[in-house]
Scaffold this active site. Structure first.
Site, mmCIF file in Angstrom:
data_model
loop_
_atom_site.group_PDB
_atom_site.id
_atom_site.type_symbol
_atom_site.label_atom_id
_atom_site.label_comp_id
_atom_site.label_asym_id
_atom_site.label_seq_id
_atom_site.Cartn_x
_atom_site.Cartn_y
_atom_site.Cartn_z
ATOM 1 N N GLU A 97 44.396 42.489 29.162
ATOM 2 C CA GLU A 97 43.445 42.928 28.125
ATOM 3 C C GLU A 97 43.838 44.309 27.580
ATOM 4 O O GLU A 97 43.616 44.594 26.411
ATOM 5 C CB GLU A 97 42.017 42.916 28.693
ATOM 6 C CG GLU A 97 41.532 41.477 28.850
ATOM 7 C CD GLU A 97 40.551 41.245 29.978
ATOM 8 O OE1 GLU A 97 39.973 42.214 30.481
ATOM 9 O OE2 GLU A 97 40.385 40.064 30.361
ATOM 10 N N GLY A 171 39.295 34.373 32.822
ATOM 11 C CA GLY A 171 37.959 34.183 32.252
ATOM 12 C C GLY A 171 37.752 32.826 31.592
ATOM 13 O O GLY A 171 36.758 32.626 30.888
HETATM 14 C C1 PEP Z 1 40.953 39.447 35.538
HETATM 15 O O1 PEP Z 1 40.483 39.857 34.500
HETATM 16 O O2 PEP Z 1 41.771 40.162 36.146
HETATM 17 C C2 PEP Z 1 40.561 38.124 36.005
HETATM 18 C C3 PEP Z 1 41.312 37.542 36.871
HETATM 19 O O3 PEP Z 1 39.409 37.616 35.459
HETATM 20 P P1 PEP Z 1 38.689 36.221 35.896
HETATM 21 O O4 PEP Z 1 38.656 36.180 37.382
HETATM 22 O O5 PEP Z 1 37.335 36.300 35.274
HETATM 23 O O6 PEP Z 1 39.539 35.124 35.330
#
Ligand code: PEP
Length: 248
Positions: A97, A171
């Site tokens: 991100e 996510g």
């Molecule tokens: C992350 O953002 O590092 C992640 C793994 O998110 P999620 O577990 O929600 O997929």
């Protein structure tokens, strides 16, 4: 090597979410094992509150990013030494991100990782392919080239952690197959061993991407997986502790 169960809260929660930290601390009071470490990386504004709430607990608190410079005219940024002084033990570097939203590049990530361990933090360096890369059969090439370019120039024994996080699994509720995860981690381990020799076998490798209480045991049971980086499921103490329990 200890297993690390690390939660990344991202830009989520309100001050009342700190009660989740209290619940995790209480849960770990009875569940802590020496073989599994627990870490939560909250929004930085709550870092010191979280550190205070963890006093005397095995729960560690980390940050989600740091600047590459030690100090200076960088409005809105936070240095690794500030995070260290505030009580952070780890810092996530190069999360996809941040790569997407802030155009972070591999060389910048390598410099941030160096700044982190210079300040006494353990950097968790994130790498991972897009869905397009995977569908094109380029996942391993992309991830291994990110790895090579994101590794900091550092003292031979400076600690760091690698988190493999396929972007399309973050996510989304989607995960690679167990074979795909194991295959990628074996490739990362081989690259680290080629670069660092014996030490490469002891660099922790985390998997991240839709890890939940119901898939954690299978993923954490794979060879070359030394823990998880968990987003959504780390926001609720119950789920985080359930994943911790699967690792214990
Ligand atoms: C992350 O953002 O590092 C992640 C793994 O998110 P999620 O577990 O929600 O997929």
């Amino acid at each position: 090597m200890q297993t690390l169960i690390a939660g990344n809260w991202k830009m989520n929660g309100t001050k009342s979410s700190l009660e989740e930290i209290d619940q995790i601390v209480r849960g770990l009071d009875t569940a802590t094992t020496e073989t599994v470490e627990a870490l939560i990386c909250p929004p930085v504004i709550w870092l010191t509150d979280c550190v205070a709430r963890c006093a005397g607990s095995s729960l560690k608190i980390g940050a989600q990013d740091c600047h590459e410079a030690e100090k200076g005219a960088h409005t809105g940024d936070i240095s690794a030494s500030m995070l260290h002084e505030a009580g952070a033990s780890h810092v996530i570097i190069g999360h996809s991100e941040r790569r997407q939203d802030h155009f972070e590049t591999d060389p910048l990530i390598a410099r941030k990782a160096k700044a982190a361990f210079t300040a006494g933090l353990i950097p968790i360096i994130c790498i991972g392919e897009s869905l397009k890369d995977r569908q094109a059969g380029k996942a391993n090439t992309v991830v291994l080239s990110q790895l090579a370019a994101s590794l900091p120039q550092m003292a031979p024994d400076a600690p760091f952690i690698i988190a493999y996080e396929p972007i399309w699994a973050i996510g989304t509720g989607l995960t690679p197959t167990l074979f795909e995860i194991q295959d990628m981690h074996a490739g990362i381990r081989a690259a680290l061993s080629a670069q660092y020799g014996q030490r490469g076998a002891h660099i922790p490798l985390l998997y991240g991407g839709s890890m939940k209480p119901d898939n954690a045991a299978d993923i954490l049971g794979l060879e070359d997986i030394n823990g998880g980086l968990i987003g959504g499921a780390s926001l609720k103490a119950r789920d985080f502790l359930a994943i911790y329990a699967e690792a214990a």
